[in-house]
Scaffold this motif. Structure first.
Motif, PDB file in Angstrom:
ATOM      1  N   VAL A  71       0.826  -1.200   0.000  1.00  0.00           N
ATOM      2  CA  VAL A  71       0.000   0.000   0.000  1.00  0.00           C
ATOM      3  C   VAL A  71       0.861   1.250   0.000  1.00  0.00           C
ATOM      4  CG1 VAL A  71      -1.656   1.321   1.345  1.00  0.00           C
ATOM      5  CG2 VAL A  71      -1.947  -1.137   1.103  1.00  0.00           C
ATOM      6  N   VAL A  72       1.882   1.264   0.870  1.00  0.00           N
ATOM      7  CA  VAL A  72       2.762   2.425   0.929  1.00  0.00           C
ATOM      8  C   VAL A  72       3.407   2.674  -0.424  1.00  0.00           C
ATOM      9  CG1 VAL A  72       4.901   3.296   1.919  1.00  0.00           C
ATOM     10  CG2 VAL A  72       3.187   2.231   3.397  1.00  0.00           C
ATOM     11  N   GLY A  73       3.812   1.592  -1.102  1.00  0.00           N
ATOM     12  CA  GLY A  73       4.436   1.735  -2.412  1.00  0.00           C
ATOM     13  C   GLY A  73       3.503   2.345  -3.427  1.00  0.00           C
ATOM     14  N   ARG A  74       2.213   1.966  -3.376  1.00  0.00           N
ATOM     15  CA  ARG A  74       1.269   2.450  -4.375  1.00  0.00           C
ATOM     16  C   ARG A  74       0.745   3.838  -4.051  1.00  0.00           C
ATOM     17  NH1 ARG A  74      -2.668  -1.960  -6.941  1.00  0.00           N
ATOM     18  NH2 ARG A  74      -3.002  -0.161  -8.253  1.00  0.00           N
ATOM     19  N   GLN A  75       0.895   4.317  -2.817  1.00  0.00           N
ATOM     20  CA  GLN A  75       0.441   5.648  -2.495  1.00  0.00           C
ATOM     21  C   GLN A  75       1.298   6.728  -3.137  1.00  0.00           C
ATOM     22  OE1 GLN A  75       0.202   5.694   1.777  1.00  0.00           O
ATOM     23  NE2 GLN A  75      -1.877   4.894   1.817  1.00  0.00           N
ATOM     24  N   THR A  76       2.412   6.338  -3.739  1.00  0.00           N
ATOM     25  CA  THR A  76       3.244   7.310  -4.433  1.00  0.00           C
ATOM     26  C   THR A  76       2.632   7.700  -5.767  1.00  0.00           C
ATOM     27  OG1 THR A  76       4.557   5.544  -5.451  1.00  0.00           O
ATOM     28  CG2 THR A  76       5.324   6.411  -3.342  1.00  0.00           C
ATOM     29  N   TYR A  77       1.631   6.942  -6.244  1.00  0.00           N
ATOM     30  CA  TYR A  77       0.966   7.274  -7.493  1.00  0.00           C
ATOM     31  C   TYR A  77      -0.040   8.401  -7.253  1.00  0.00           C
ATOM     32  CZ  TYR A  77       2.757   2.900  -9.521  1.00  0.00           C
ATOM     33  OH  TYR A  77       3.560   1.895  -9.990  1.00  0.00           O
ATOM     34  N   PRO A  78       0.003   9.463  -8.055  1.00  0.00           N
ATOM     35  CA  PRO A  78      -0.927  10.579  -7.845  1.00  0.00           C
ATOM     36  C   PRO A  78      -2.359  10.286  -8.260  1.00  0.00           C
ATOM     37  CG  PRO A  78       0.497  11.002  -9.728  1.00  0.00           C
ATOM     38  CD  PRO A  78       1.013   9.761  -9.076  1.00  0.00           C
ATOM     39  N   LEU A  79      -2.599   9.205  -9.031  1.00  0.00           N
ATOM     40  CA  LEU A  79      -3.950   8.869  -9.448  1.00  0.00           C
ATOM     41  C   LEU A  79      -4.204   7.387  -9.215  1.00  0.00           C
ATOM     42  CD1 LEU A  79      -6.656   9.554 -10.801  1.00  0.00           C
ATOM     43  CD2 LEU A  79      -5.581   9.074 -13.012  1.00  0.00           C
ATOM     44  N   ASN A  80      -5.279   7.081  -8.503  1.00  0.00           N
ATOM     45  CA  ASN A  80      -5.680   5.700  -8.240  1.00  0.00           C
ATOM     46  C   ASN A  80      -7.184   5.576  -8.434  1.00  0.00           C
ATOM     47  OD1 ASN A  80      -3.100   4.416  -6.847  1.00  0.00           O
ATOM     48  ND2 ASN A  80      -3.385   6.438  -5.937  1.00  0.00           N
ATOM     49  N   PHE A  81      -7.622   4.518  -9.117  1.00  0.00           N
ATOM     50  CA  PHE A  81      -9.047   4.310  -9.301  1.00  0.00           C
ATOM     51  C   PHE A  81      -9.337   2.832  -9.525  1.00  0.00           C
ATOM     52  CE2 PHE A  81      -7.219   5.235 -13.454  1.00  0.00           C
ATOM     53  CZ  PHE A  81      -7.830   4.350 -14.329  1.00  0.00           C
ATOM     54  N   LEU A  82     -10.607   2.460  -9.422  1.00  0.00           N
ATOM     55  CA  LEU A  82     -11.059   1.096  -9.638  1.00  0.00           C
ATOM     56  C   LEU A  82     -11.913   1.033 -10.897  1.00  0.00           C
ATOM     57  CD1 LEU A  82     -12.246   0.193  -6.005  1.00  0.00           C
ATOM     58  CD2 LEU A  82      -9.941   0.026  -6.970  1.00  0.00           C
ATOM     59  N   VAL A  83     -11.963  -0.146 -11.515  1.00  0.00           N
ATOM     60  CA  VAL A  83     -12.802  -0.376 -12.695  1.00  0.00           C
ATOM     61  C   VAL A  83     -13.609  -1.647 -12.462  1.00  0.00           C
ATOM     62  CG1 VAL A  83     -12.886  -0.678 -15.194  1.00  0.00           C
ATOM     63  CG2 VAL A  83     -11.040   0.685 -14.168  1.00  0.00           C
ATOM     64  N   VAL A  84     -14.936  -1.532 -12.619  1.00  0.00           N
ATOM     65  CA  VAL A  84     -15.823  -2.681 -12.445  1.00  0.00           C
ATOM     66  C   VAL A  84     -16.926  -2.598 -13.491  1.00  0.00           C
ATOM     67  CG1 VAL A  84     -17.323  -1.529 -10.756  1.00  0.00           C
ATOM     68  CG2 VAL A  84     -17.135  -4.035 -10.743  1.00  0.00           C
ATOM     69  N   GLY A  85     -17.405  -3.736 -13.929  1.00  0.00           N
ATOM     70  CA  GLY A  85     -18.463  -3.747 -14.933  1.00  0.00           C
ATOM     71  C   GLY A  85     -19.442  -4.871 -14.725  1.00  0.00           C
ATOM     72  N   ASP A  86     -20.613  -4.752 -15.358  1.00  0.00           N
ATOM     73  CA  ASP A  86     -21.609  -5.831 -15.385  1.00  0.00           C
ATOM     74  C   ASP A  86     -21.982  -6.266 -13.970  1.00  0.00           C
ATOM     75  OD1 ASP A  86     -21.388  -6.809 -18.546  1.00  0.00           O
ATOM     76  OD2 ASP A  86     -19.544  -5.985 -17.739  1.00  0.00           O
ATOM     77  N   TRP A  87     -22.381  -5.292 -13.154  1.00  0.00           N
ATOM     78  CA  TRP A  87     -22.504  -5.536 -11.724  1.00  0.00           C
ATOM     79  C   TRP A  87     -23.924  -5.491 -11.171  1.00  0.00           C
ATOM     80  CZ3 TRP A  87     -24.499  -0.877 -10.106  1.00  0.00           C
ATOM     81  CH2 TRP A  87     -24.123   0.274 -10.807  1.00  0.00           C
ATOM     82  N   GLY A  88     -24.846  -4.785 -11.784  1.00  0.00           N
ATOM     83  CA  GLY A  88     -26.075  -4.401 -11.125  1.00  0.00           C
ATOM     84  C   GLY A  88     -27.119  -5.481 -10.927  1.00  0.00           C
ATOM     85  N   ARG A  89     -26.960  -6.329  -9.900  1.00  0.00           N
ATOM     86  CA  ARG A  89     -27.897  -7.447  -9.669  1.00  0.00           C
ATOM     87  C   ARG A  89     -28.462  -7.436  -8.249  1.00  0.00           C
ATOM     88  NH1 ARG A  89     -27.875 -10.964 -13.972  1.00  0.00           N
ATOM     89  NH2 ARG A  89     -26.085 -10.820 -15.382  1.00  0.00           N
ATOM     90  N   GLU A  90     -28.636  -6.239  -7.699  1.00  0.00           N
ATOM     91  CA  GLU A  90     -29.246  -6.080  -6.373  1.00  0.00           C
ATOM     92  C   GLU A  90     -28.541  -6.910  -5.314  1.00  0.00           C
ATOM     93  OE1 GLU A  90     -33.660  -5.011  -6.593  1.00  0.00           O
ATOM     94  OE2 GLU A  90     -33.481  -6.505  -8.188  1.00  0.00           O
ATOM     95  N   GLY A  91     -27.221  -6.978  -5.430  1.00  0.00           N
ATOM     96  CA  GLY A  91     -26.395  -7.653  -4.440  1.00  0.00           C
ATOM     97  C   GLY A  91     -26.177  -9.129  -4.672  1.00  0.00           C
ATOM     98  N   GLU A  92     -26.892  -9.724  -5.629  1.00  0.00           N
ATOM     99  CA  GLU A  92     -26.794 -11.164  -5.842  1.00  0.00           C
ATOM    100  C   GLU A  92     -25.585 -11.529  -6.706  1.00  0.00           C
ATOM    101  OE1 GLU A  92     -30.510 -12.558  -7.350  1.00  0.00           O
ATOM    102  OE2 GLU A  92     -31.567 -12.203  -5.460  1.00  0.00           O
ATOM    103  N   PHE A  93     -25.360 -12.845  -6.828  1.00  0.00           N
ATOM    104  CA  PHE A  93     -24.242 -13.391  -7.606  1.00  0.00           C
ATOM    105  C   PHE A  93     -22.905 -12.809  -7.146  1.00  0.00           C
ATOM    106  CE2 PHE A  93     -27.966 -13.826 -10.308  1.00  0.00           C
ATOM    107  CZ  PHE A  93     -27.906 -15.162 -10.660  1.00  0.00           C
ATOM    108  N   ASN A  94     -22.766 -12.724  -5.808  1.00  0.00           N
ATOM    109  CA  ASN A  94     -21.521 -12.262  -5.189  1.00  0.00           C
ATOM    110  C   ASN A  94     -21.191 -10.806  -5.474  1.00  0.00           C
ATOM    111  OD1 ASN A  94     -21.021 -14.838  -4.054  1.00  0.00           O
ATOM    112  ND2 ASN A  94     -20.084 -15.531  -5.960  1.00  0.00           N
TER     113      ASN A  94
END
Length: 374
Positions: A71-94
């Motif tokens: 984590v400390v190593g990656r905090q040196t990056y000025p930009l961090n973000f997540l990418v997720v897709g095909d998710w919207g199932r009202e909490g189901e399918f994990n």
């Protein structure tokens, strides 16, 4: 910020992760000692228990230390973000399991935002401003503090089966101010660290595009009437305009990194595979103008593809919920560097000369890492 009726897989074809075993296997340790046990046996048991506890504590310390270093190593990056897709199932399918891990990684990286690569609400988008799927699939699932940050989204083909104007309008943003979705737009972020003084000349540009209208089968007589094409107008004019603006935007860009984001695949070995209309019409622009990466969903898996005949890295992050739909092994020329047929997401860390992507599964394991340098 402005830039420029589908067959479903039966549930029995979809695998779900098993729940955690928890304390299973420790029943023997919970049983009281026999009254006939000798002092030697008791001493031996105590010694072994002590060893086990010591090893457990050491293992935990070592694991936490390694995680902290990462984590400390990656905090040196000025930009961090997540990418997720095909998710919207009202909490189901994990979906909730993936969301929990996203929150953990998001906290570690102190992310700036989340990118959603489409198919935000299954099976057929949203039906109106009071559709409970928005709250049940988004607001009530991604509750971690680290995920209370802007969500930049595009439309997927399943979203087009519902009210598309609702998703790209302001009504949902008023319900949850994290939400931003549009057909195509540009996002720019500087990559100079906090110690930098003066004007920053190093930055990344994200070109979000609307891929669903490119796919011919969605315009067939039997499917066309099930899609919400309001706001598109004449199809070919819309596509030509989008391609022209993408081409001109990339041509005039002086960004250090250029990343294009859409829902449909260009290169994939997942269930849907390559989207031939995207290969024919979009890929030549990406290669001609030296785009570094194309991020997408659509196939419910995690993939990294880098072919020898292309300069573009293709990254699929479409594993936000329902997954395990099949992943072909492919041939060497297909360029598959990594593939995971299961639920998960990716994290991206960027600096002026470095880009790092980690692929995470729903149990918190890091599966693969991609690093690029300028």
């Amino acid at each position: 910020m402005a830039l420029f009726g589908t067959k479903t897989v039966p549930d029995e074809e979809v695998g779900l992760l098993q729940p955690s075993v928890g304390e299973a296997g420790n029943d023997r340790a919970k049983r009281p000692l026999s009254l006939a046990a000798t002092t030697i046996t008791a001493t031996l048991v105590g010694f072994l228990v002590g060893c086990v506890v010591s090893l457990y504590v050491f293992g935990q310390y070592d694991s936490e230390t390694s995680a902290l270093k990462a984590v400390v190593g990656r905090q040196t990056y000025p930009l961090n973000f997540l990418v997720v897709g095909d998710w919207g199932r009202e909490g189901e399918f994990n979906q909730t399991m993936v969301a929990e891990q996203m929150g953990r990684v998001g906290r570690q990286l102190k992310i700036n935002f989340v990118v959603s690569v489409g198919d935000n609400f299954y099976q057929a988008g949203l039906k109106g401003p009071n559709d409970p799927k928005f709250q049940n699939s988004f607001s009530k699932v991604y509750t971690a503090r680290s995920l209370q940050t802007p969500w930049y989204s595009v439309l997927g083909n399943h979203d087009y089966l519902g009210d598309t104007l609702l998703q790209i309008g302001d009504a949902l943003t008023k319900k949850d101010n994290r939400w931003f979705c549009d057909r195509s737009y540009l996002l720019k972020h500087n990559l100079c660290g906090p110690s930098h003084t003066g004007h920053c000349h190093k930055f990344v540009e994200f070109f979000f595009i609307d891929t669903t209208p490119f796919v011919d089968k969605y315009w067939s007589p039997e499917q066309k009437r099930t899609f919400d094409w309001r706001g598109i107008g004449h199809r070919q004019t819309y596509l030509d305009t989008q391609l022209e603006k993408l081409n001109s935007g990339l041509s005039s860009s002086s960004a250090t990194w250029k990343i294009v984001i859409g829902h449909h695949t260009i290169r994939s070995l997942g269930r849907h595979g390559d989207t031939h209309e995207m290969v024919k019409q979009v890929l030549p622009i990406l290669e001609k103008l030296k785009v570094d990466m194309y991020l997408n969903g659509h196939d419910h898996c995690l993939e990294h593809i880098k072919r020898e005949d292309s300069t573009v890295h293709f990254v699929t992050s479409g594993a936000g919920s329902k997954s395990f739909q099949g992943l072909r092994q492919g041939k060497p020329e297909d360029g598959l560097q990594f593939g995971y047929d299961g639920q998960g997401f990716i994290s991206v860390s960027m600096a002026a000369q470095d880009l790092r992507i980690d692929f995470h599964d729903a149990l918190g394991h890091k599966l693969h890492q991609l690093t690029l340098h300028k």
